[in-house]
Design a protein around this motif. Sequence first.
Motif, short mmCIF file in Angstrom:
data_model
loop_
_atom_site.label_atom_id
_atom_site.label_comp_id
_atom_site.label_asym_id
_atom_site.label_seq_id
_atom_site.Cartn_x
_atom_site.Cartn_y
_atom_site.Cartn_z
N GLN A 150 44.24 37.09 28.60
CA GLN A 150 44.96 36.73 29.94
C GLN A 150 45.51 38.12 31.17
O GLN A 150 46.18 38.79 29.92
CB GLN A 150 46.04 35.61 29.95
CG GLN A 150 46.95 35.63 30.72
CD GLN A 150 48.40 35.00 30.62
OE1 GLN A 150 48.89 34.80 29.39
NE2 GLN A 150 49.45 35.32 31.57
N TRP B 125 41.88 34.44 31.78
CA TRP B 125 43.26 33.50 32.48
C TRP B 125 43.11 34.25 33.35
O TRP B 125 44.52 35.26 33.06
CB TRP B 125 43.93 32.57 31.94
CG TRP B 125 45.34 31.86 32.08
CD1 TRP B 125 45.97 31.93 33.87
CD2 TRP B 125 46.00 32.18 31.27
NE1 TRP B 125 46.73 31.97 33.69
CE2 TRP B 125 47.91 31.50 32.19
CE3 TRP B 125 47.12 32.30 29.95
CZ2 TRP B 125 48.44 31.84 32.12
CZ3 TRP B 125 48.12 31.38 29.73
CH2 TRP B 125 49.04 31.81 30.25
N ASP C 210 45.06 29.71 37.47
CA ASP C 210 46.28 29.34 37.45
C ASP C 210 46.67 28.42 38.56
O ASP C 210 45.98 28.70 39.32
CB ASP C 210 47.45 30.32 37.37
CG ASP C 210 48.77 30.23 36.27
OD1 ASP C 210 48.86 28.43 36.15
OD2 ASP C 210 48.71 30.92 35.91
N ARG D 106 44.04 26.80 34.65
CA ARG D 106 45.21 26.60 33.67
C ARG D 106 46.22 26.29 34.79
O ARG D 106 47.46 25.86 35.34
CB ARG D 106 45.85 27.84 33.16
CG ARG D 106 47.49 27.90 32.36
CD ARG D 106 48.64 28.46 32.97
NE ARG D 106 49.33 28.87 32.50
CZ ARG D 106 50.69 28.48 32.87
NH1 ARG D 106 51.38 28.65 33.66
NH2 ARG D 106 51.98 28.44 32.04
N ASP E 211 50.06 24.65 35.38
CA ASP E 211 51.38 25.19 35.88
C ASP E 211 52.55 23.69 35.41
O ASP E 211 52.48 23.02 36.20
CB ASP E 211 52.21 26.47 36.55
CG ASP E 211 52.87 27.19 36.23
OD1 ASP E 211 52.92 28.06 35.50
OD2 ASP E 211 53.83 26.05 36.95
N VAL F 3 43.02 23.62 31.38
CA VAL F 3 44.07 23.14 30.09
C VAL F 3 45.42 23.69 30.87
O VAL F 3 45.90 23.65 31.60
CB VAL F 3 43.91 24.90 29.53
CG1 VAL F 3 43.89 25.77 30.31
CG2 VAL F 3 45.18 24.97 28.53
N GLU G 132 49.76 23.44 31.34
CA GLU G 132 50.61 24.41 30.33
C GLU G 132 51.48 22.67 29.84
O GLU G 132 52.59 22.84 31.02
CB GLU G 132 51.70 25.21 31.10
CG GLU G 132 52.87 26.02 30.60
CD GLU G 132 53.52 26.15 31.49
OE1 GLU G 132 54.13 27.10 31.13
OE2 GLU G 132 54.67 26.18 32.48
N ILE H 240 48.14 23.89 26.10
CA ILE H 240 48.56 25.02 25.55
C ILE H 240 50.44 25.21 25.40
O ILE H 240 51.10 24.11 25.74
CB ILE H 240 49.41 26.27 26.48
CG1 ILE H 240 48.57 26.76 26.97
CG2 ILE H 240 50.25 27.48 26.04
CD1 ILE H 240 48.56 27.68 28.38
N THR I 231 44.55 25.26 21.61
CA THR I 231 44.76 26.04 21.83
C THR I 231 45.24 27.26 21.13
O THR I 231 46.48 26.63 20.78
CB THR I 231 45.49 26.63 23.46
OG1 THR I 231 45.55 25.36 24.08
CG2 THR I 231 46.16 27.71 24.19
N ASN J 77 52.12 35.43 26.02
CA ASN J 77 52.16 35.39 27.40
C ASN J 77 53.10 35.92 27.51
O ASN J 77 53.93 36.79 27.65
CB ASN J 77 51.35 33.44 27.74
CG ASN J 77 52.91 32.92 27.72
OD1 ASN J 77 53.56 33.43 27.59
ND2 ASN J 77 52.81 31.84 27.21
N TYR K 299 43.67 33.30 23.15
CA TYR K 299 43.52 34.23 23.89
C TYR K 299 44.71 34.99 23.52
O TYR K 299 45.09 35.35 22.39
CB TYR K 299 45.71 32.91 24.88
CG TYR K 299 44.17 31.81 25.71
CD1 TYR K 299 43.59 30.67 25.16
CD2 TYR K 299 44.13 32.00 27.51
CE1 TYR K 299 44.07 30.08 25.31
CE2 TYR K 299 43.18 30.82 27.96
CZ TYR K 299 43.80 29.85 27.70
OH TYR K 299 43.05 28.94 27.79
#
Length: 564
Positions: free
Chosen positions: A16, A52, A101, A203, A205, A257, A259, A283, A323, A328, A364
């Motif tokens: 990331q 990512w 993102d 990814r 959010d 993926v 969040e 995640i 994951t 992060n 990650y």
Amino acid sequence: METKRTRWYKDAVFYQIYPRSFCDSNGDGIGDIQGIISKLDYLQDLGINAVWLSPIYASPNDDNGYDISDYRQIMPEFGTLDDFKEMVAEMKKRDIKLVMDLVVNHTSDEHFWFQESKKSLDNPYRDYYIWKKGKGKKGKKAPNNWTSRFTGSAWEYDETTDEFYLHLYSKKQPDLNWENPKVRQEVIDICEYWFNLGVDGFRCDVISCISKNQDFPDGKFNFVLRGDEHFTLGPRIHEFLNELFEKSWGLHDSMIVAEAIGCGHKDAPDLIGESRRELDTMITFELMEVDMLMNFLPVKFNLKKFKKVQRAWQELPADCWPTLYYENHDQPRSVSRYGNGGIYKKQLAQMLAVSYMMLRGTPYVYQGQEIGMSNIKLKDEEYQDIASIKVFEMVKKYFRPIMPIARKVLAKRARDNARTPMQWTSGPNAGFTTGTPWMKINPNFADRNVADQQKNPNSELNFYKKLIAFRKGNEVIRDGSFVEYFPNSKKIYCFERALEHKKYLVICNFKEESINVNVDLLGFKGAKLVMSNYAKQDEILGDAIRLGVYEAVIYEMDNTVEEQ
Ligand code: NOJ
């Protein structure tokens, strides 16, 4: 024709990048895309094969790019669209996939849609956001008691139309109204725009919060956060995700993926089960909550609880893909969180790496984790993150006497800990910039940096490299079964991964003390040591093993019969 989805992410190790703090190429003190390009060889050498990238879109930076004002433009501080195209081409040359993102629960209040939306009740963009009449005689009280994740009410009053708009984050991050099909089409168009520029996935959010209970009832009482139960996995979440999948995500060989804030392993099958056609993986915050109370207050780390969460994710149905992560840009550094480094910092960082990279799922590595970057000590005025600043503001305003406690909490929990600039060298500004860094650099860069660790064969960095190489293409790690041993131990994490004739025994000592482990009943007698973060070699496992402080070992048993 639909593209075949290869699920390449099952063989990926992600890195990331938080672009602001990664590498600055032009001396303005802020990381940028050319800086990233200059480090792609480093990433390739580390062995990762996917990135990512936290948001690089145009943004007024109220929340460092998680407040987007134009989804199709690059933030000038980071570069241009041409820089972006160059980066994608350079990544492709190195077989590195790019996952961007996608921040679409909310936009920036400076986005054109919001600027229009707030102009009048009949503006064509009015319904792009969530507007409500206020309560009380004068209509000046918030429509309900929901709170923002950055403290205070989740509603902001706007004079022009005498209504409130919803913002689950800062008031400069108004929530989009996903009930409006036009909004959903905009999101699909944005995804397609970036797919056409070569990105491999998103990814997403706070995606678990896009569907709100349309009655907007008060949330049940909670001191810190209120309203969650009315917007986490809201009534239309699966429908919205499936629509995005059918009209965009699923048409590409992508990885999506989520969040999935507020969601646990029990929610996973409905969100990431392959037949659901919604998301590929998620995640989870469950692991992060093990040493946290009320989503924020630090509590003592409990290995037993930690392992229980990991187990639940390892034991998901076969069509759900986990994951794996410890760090992060929103979490404190793992070496400061799960142990007490001291003179054993290196062993700690390496042991932690083994403890999650040998599990089933996509791992990650967050920038700097591979060199064991740790939390930073900051003075009040050195905090940069809006979440920390808001906590300070609130405590100063309402609870001033507890300022010393707030300082202690933030020192442990603040997101700033993860956002200090990357430590490349022991030279000026850790080699991050030739200018003045936008955020304080952790003073430990003098003895914790990439350049030094590259030279040391036993460094954290070189250990990560070895471990990533070991994982790559290893079918036992990817597809093997998971069996945990000593689940009640508060000292060691011990598990087996097995596929057909081959199996591994992984033992990680989470304690700052040596420990004896009796392994005679685990069926690994005669297994050979394949990885250790201590100077051990060619060892064969007997009935018991003595592990040093923060030691991690991987033993292999291979009963494959060679074909003649
Ligand atoms: C999650 C992101 O990771 C975090 O940094 C951000 O503040 C919120 N979502 C709001 O976008």
